[in-house]
Design a protein around this motif. Structure first.
Motif, PDB file in Angstrom:
ATOM      1  N   ASN A 254       5.121  61.180  42.519  1.00 35.20           N
ATOM      2  CA  ASN A 254       6.003  60.041  42.278  1.00 35.20           C
ATOM      3  C   ASN A 254       7.274  60.143  43.094  1.00 35.20           C
ATOM      4  O   ASN A 254       7.771  59.150  43.629  1.00 35.20           O
ATOM      5  N   MET A 255       7.827  61.375  43.163  1.00 37.30           N
ATOM      6  CA  MET A 255       9.020  61.591  43.991  1.00 37.30           C
ATOM      7  C   MET A 255       8.715  61.234  45.446  1.00 37.30           C
ATOM      8  O   MET A 255       9.525  60.619  46.136  1.00 37.30           O
ATOM      9  N   PHE A 256       7.539  61.618  45.897  1.00 34.44           N
ATOM     10  CA  PHE A 256       7.129  61.303  47.265  1.00 34.44           C
ATOM     11  C   PHE A 256       6.973  59.798  47.445  1.00 34.44           C
ATOM     12  O   PHE A 256       7.252  59.260  48.519  1.00 34.44           O
ATOM     13  N   GLY A 257       6.549  59.110  46.373  1.00 31.55           N
ATOM     14  CA  GLY A 257       6.447  57.657  46.408  1.00 31.55           C
ATOM     15  C   GLY A 257       7.801  56.996  46.640  1.00 31.55           C
ATOM     16  O   GLY A 257       7.909  56.016  47.392  1.00 31.55           O
ATOM     17  N   HIS A 258       8.863  57.539  46.003  1.00 30.56           N
ATOM     18  CA  HIS A 258      10.207  57.013  46.232  1.00 30.56           C
ATOM     19  C   HIS A 258      10.633  57.233  47.687  1.00 30.56           C
ATOM     20  O   HIS A 258      11.297  56.390  48.292  1.00 30.56           O
ATOM     21  N   PHE A 259      10.245  58.376  48.249  1.00 24.18           N
ATOM     22  CA  PHE A 259      10.550  58.676  49.651  1.00 24.18           C
ATOM     23  C   PHE A 259       9.866  57.660  50.569  1.00 24.18           C
ATOM     24  O   PHE A 259      10.472  57.150  51.520  1.00 24.18           O
ATOM     25  N   LYS A 260       8.589  57.337  50.264  1.00 26.23           N
ATOM     26  CA  LYS A 260       7.859  56.353  51.068  1.00 26.23           C
ATOM     27  C   LYS A 260       8.533  54.981  50.985  1.00 26.23           C
ATOM     28  O   LYS A 260       8.578  54.239  51.970  1.00 26.23           O
ATOM     29  N   PHE A 261       9.082  54.652  49.807  1.00 24.04           N
ATOM     30  CA  PHE A 261       9.787  53.381  49.623  1.00 24.04           C
ATOM     31  C   PHE A 261      11.003  53.318  50.548  1.00 24.04           C
ATOM     32  O   PHE A 261      11.247  52.300  51.215  1.00 24.04           O
ATOM     33  N   CYS A 262      11.752  54.418  50.624  1.00 26.78           N
ATOM     34  CA  CYS A 262      12.927  54.474  51.508  1.00 26.78           C
ATOM     35  C   CYS A 262      12.518  54.354  52.972  1.00 26.78           C
ATOM     36  O   CYS A 262      13.157  53.628  53.754  1.00 26.78           O
ATOM     37  N   ILE A 263      11.456  55.061  53.347  1.00 30.94           N
ATOM     38  CA  ILE A 263      10.974  55.024  54.732  1.00 30.94           C
ATOM     39  C   ILE A 263      10.531  53.610  55.107  1.00 30.94           C
ATOM     40  O   ILE A 263      10.799  53.123  56.214  1.00 30.94           O
ATOM     41  N   THR A 264       9.851  52.925  54.175  1.00 31.47           N
ATOM     42  CA  THR A 264       9.380  51.567  54.434  1.00 31.47           C
ATOM     43  C   THR A 264      10.562  50.616  54.652  1.00 31.47           C
ATOM     44  O   THR A 264      10.551  49.791  55.576  1.00 31.47           O
ATOM     45  N   LEU A 265      11.599  50.726  53.802  1.00 25.59           N
ATOM     46  CA  LEU A 265      12.794  49.890  53.956  1.00 25.59           C
ATOM     47  C   LEU A 265      13.480  50.159  55.297  1.00 25.59           C
ATOM     48  O   LEU A 265      13.825  49.235  56.035  1.00 25.59           O
ATOM     49  N   PHE A 266      13.674  51.449  55.594  1.00 26.64           N
ATOM     50  CA  PHE A 266      14.362  51.824  56.830  1.00 26.64           C
ATOM     51  C   PHE A 266      13.525  51.439  58.050  1.00 26.64           C
ATOM     52  O   PHE A 266      14.055  50.968  59.060  1.00 26.64           O
ATOM     53  N   GLY A 267      12.187  51.632  57.935  1.00 24.80           N
ATOM     54  CA  GLY A 267      11.293  51.256  59.032  1.00 24.80           C
ATOM     55  C   GLY A 267      11.322  49.766  59.304  1.00 24.80           C
ATOM     56  O   GLY A 267      11.294  49.331  60.466  1.00 24.80           O
ATOM     57  N   GLY A 268      11.389  48.966  58.241  1.00 23.20           N
ATOM     58  CA  GLY A 268      11.485  47.519  58.409  1.00 23.20           C
ATOM     59  C   GLY A 268      12.765  47.118  59.125  1.00 23.20           C
ATOM     60  O   GLY A 268      12.778  46.193  59.944  1.00 23.20           O
ATOM     61  N   TYR A 269      13.850  47.850  58.831  1.00 25.36           N
ATOM     62  CA  TYR A 269      15.133  47.583  59.482  1.00 25.36           C
ATOM     63  C   TYR A 269      15.084  47.953  60.972  1.00 25.36           C
ATOM     64  O   TYR A 269      15.534  47.184  61.837  1.00 25.36           O
ATOM     65  N   VAL A 270      14.509  49.131  61.289  1.00 25.18           N
ATOM     66  CA  VAL A 270      14.483  49.623  62.672  1.00 25.18           C
ATOM     67  C   VAL A 270      13.460  48.859  63.520  1.00 25.18           C
ATOM     68  O   VAL A 270      13.764  48.421  64.632  1.00 25.18           O
ATOM     69  N   LEU A 271      12.243  48.682  62.970  1.00 24.61           N
ATOM     70  CA  LEU A 271      11.151  48.112  63.764  1.00 24.61           C
ATOM     71  C   LEU A 271      11.163  46.582  63.787  1.00 24.61           C
ATOM     72  O   LEU A 271      10.865  45.976  64.813  1.00 24.61           O
ATOM     73  N   PHE A 272      11.474  45.979  62.638  1.00 20.37           N
ATOM     74  CA  PHE A 272      11.347  44.525  62.543  1.00 20.37           C
ATOM     75  C   PHE A 272      12.685  43.808  62.339  1.00 20.37           C
ATOM     76  O   PHE A 272      12.718  42.603  62.098  1.00 20.37           O
ATOM     77  N   LYS A 273      13.803  44.585  62.416  1.00 21.98           N
ATOM     78  CA  LYS A 273      15.142  44.019  62.270  1.00 21.98           C
ATOM     79  C   LYS A 273      15.330  43.292  60.932  1.00 21.98           C
ATOM     80  O   LYS A 273      16.076  42.313  60.840  1.00 21.98           O
ATOM     81  N   ASP A 274      14.613  43.778  59.894  1.00 22.89           N
ATOM     82  CA  ASP A 274      14.822  43.226  58.548  1.00 22.89           C
ATOM     83  C   ASP A 274      16.262  43.504  58.122  1.00 22.89           C
ATOM     84  O   ASP A 274      16.799  44.585  58.408  1.00 22.89           O
ATOM     85  N   PRO A 275      16.914  42.561  57.433  1.00 24.89           N
ATOM     86  CA  PRO A 275      18.303  42.794  57.005  1.00 24.89           C
ATOM     87  C   PRO A 275      18.405  43.960  56.030  1.00 24.89           C
ATOM     88  O   PRO A 275      17.557  44.130  55.160  1.00 24.89           O
ATOM     89  N   LEU A 276      19.432  44.793  56.214  1.00 27.80           N
ATOM     90  CA  LEU A 276      19.658  45.943  55.342  1.00 27.80           C
ATOM     91  C   LEU A 276      21.134  45.948  54.963  1.00 27.80           C
ATOM     92  O   LEU A 276      21.994  46.219  55.803  1.00 27.80           O
ATOM     93  N   SER A 277      21.415  45.636  53.686  1.00 28.23           N
ATOM     94  CA  SER A 277      22.797  45.552  53.238  1.00 28.23           C
ATOM     95  C   SER A 277      23.388  46.950  53.048  1.00 28.23           C
ATOM     96  O   SER A 277      22.662  47.945  53.042  1.00 28.23           O
ATOM     97  N   ILE A 278      24.713  46.999  52.888  1.00 23.68           N
ATOM     98  CA  ILE A 278      25.394  48.276  52.635  1.00 23.68           C
ATOM     99  C   ILE A 278      24.876  48.899  51.341  1.00 23.68           C
ATOM    100  O   ILE A 278      24.640  50.111  51.262  1.00 23.68           O
ATOM    101  N   ASN A 279      24.678  48.053  50.313  1.00 22.41           N
ATOM    102  CA  ASN A 279      24.153  48.557  49.037  1.00 22.41           C
ATOM    103  C   ASN A 279      22.779  49.193  49.209  1.00 22.41           C
ATOM    104  O   ASN A 279      22.480  50.233  48.623  1.00 22.41           O
TER     105      ASN A 279
END
Length: 313
Positions: A254-279
């Motif tokens: 489950n902890m690893f699942g949270h890590f994958k969630f962070c990677i997916t969010l960050f990957g979307g920001y880097v690869l697809f320029k998805d908006p990423l707020s300060i929060n």
């Protein structure tokens, strides 16, 4: 010296298993999204295909002597298979009846529920510092999702049921491997067809079966190829999940699942320029801090337990 080498090899295998799960999990998210958007293939029907292909893959593996099947009574896997079907159904209903933020927040509650189940039912103990790592992880998910959190009664019911059944499923995946003395392949080999049969019964209540948009409807060759490829990747995802839980614990997975969630969010920001707020950025850092703390505490406790075993006369 030999024990040190064994520990390094063991940790190396776990790291390899986690890396494989990370890669195939990210791959299947994007592939499934492509299938839903470009072909409109139904969600539960795709899950049914995943488990049928998983069973076929394991059947081929046992024919190639990669593993030896162990005779298991279907009745011993009934609750595991039922919990899997419930996990799929209630997770999809939660996503359908909630916003993405509420859905993600509910998923984050799986970890404390797993700890509660293992503590009160299986009498497993967790140190205070391990439990405290849940605070930054949950806070991080809230920071990532709060702007999209909206509550409604039906959505809350499905989210709560989804969290409970998902937690039971992940706990039982690990418990059944130890209880029945089987490895991940042997357990999945018997659970996959049982779950497939149950999903086959459940699908008509949620999705069309024949005709346009049904699992047995008219699909293009490209759609069928993509669905089959998704099934092959799902085989690797399912196998790696069972292997990780069997060789670590449901909480670690489950902890690893949270890590994958962070990677997916960050990957979307880097690869697809998805908006990423300060929060959201702070949420990712907060969650990663909790995961790193959990990893450090878990490794130090394991080393302490091994030292105690070595010192015993």
């Amino acid at each position: 010296m030999a024990s040190l080498v064994d520990r390094v090899r063991g940790n190396g295998r776990i790291a390899a298993g986690l890396l494989l799960n990370l890669l195939v999990s990210i791959c299947i998210v994007f592939l499934n999204k492509w299938i839903y958007v470009h072909h409109g293939f139904p969600n539960m029907s795709l899950t049914l295909v995943h488990f049928v292909v998983t069973w076929l893959g394991l059947y081929i593996c046992q024919k190639l002597n990669i593993f030896a099947p162990k005779s298991l009574s279907p009745s011993k896997l009934l609750f595991l298979a039922l919990s899997f079907c419930g996990f799929v159904v209630f997770t999809n209903l939660s996503l359908q009846n909630n916003t993405i933020g509420t859905y993600q927040l509910a998923k984050a509650m799986t970890t404390p529920v797993i700890i509660a189940i293992q503590t009160f039912y299986y009498k497993k103990t967790f140190s205070t510092r391990i439990q405290l790592t849940l605070i930054p992880i949950t806070l991080g998910v809230i920071l990532n999702s709060y702007y999209d959190v909206k509550f409604n009664f039906l959505g809350l019911v499905f989210a709560a049921l989804g969290v409970l059944v998902t937690s039971l499923y992940q706990v039982w995946v690990g418990a059944k491997q130890h209880e029945l003395q089987v490895n991940s392949m042997q357990l999945l080999y018997y659970q996959a067809p049982v779950s497939s049969a149950m999903l086959l019964v459940a699908v008509p209540f949620f999705e069309p079966v024949f005709g346009e948009g049904g699992i047995f409807g008219p699909w293009s060759i490209s759609a069928l190829v993509m669905v089959l490829l998704s099934g092959v990747i799902a085989f690797m995802v399912n196998l790696s999940i069972y292997w990780i839980i069997g060789n670590t614990s449901p909480v670690t997975y489950n902890m690893f699942g949270h890590f994958k969630f962070c990677i997916t969010l960050f990957g979307g920001y880097v690869l697809f320029k998805d908006p990423l707020s300060i929060n959201q950025g702070l949420g990712i850092l907060c969650t990663l801090f909790g995961i790193l703390a959990y990893t450090q505490f878990k490794l130090s406790e394991q080393e302490g337990n091994k030292s105690k075993l070595v010192q015993r006369p």
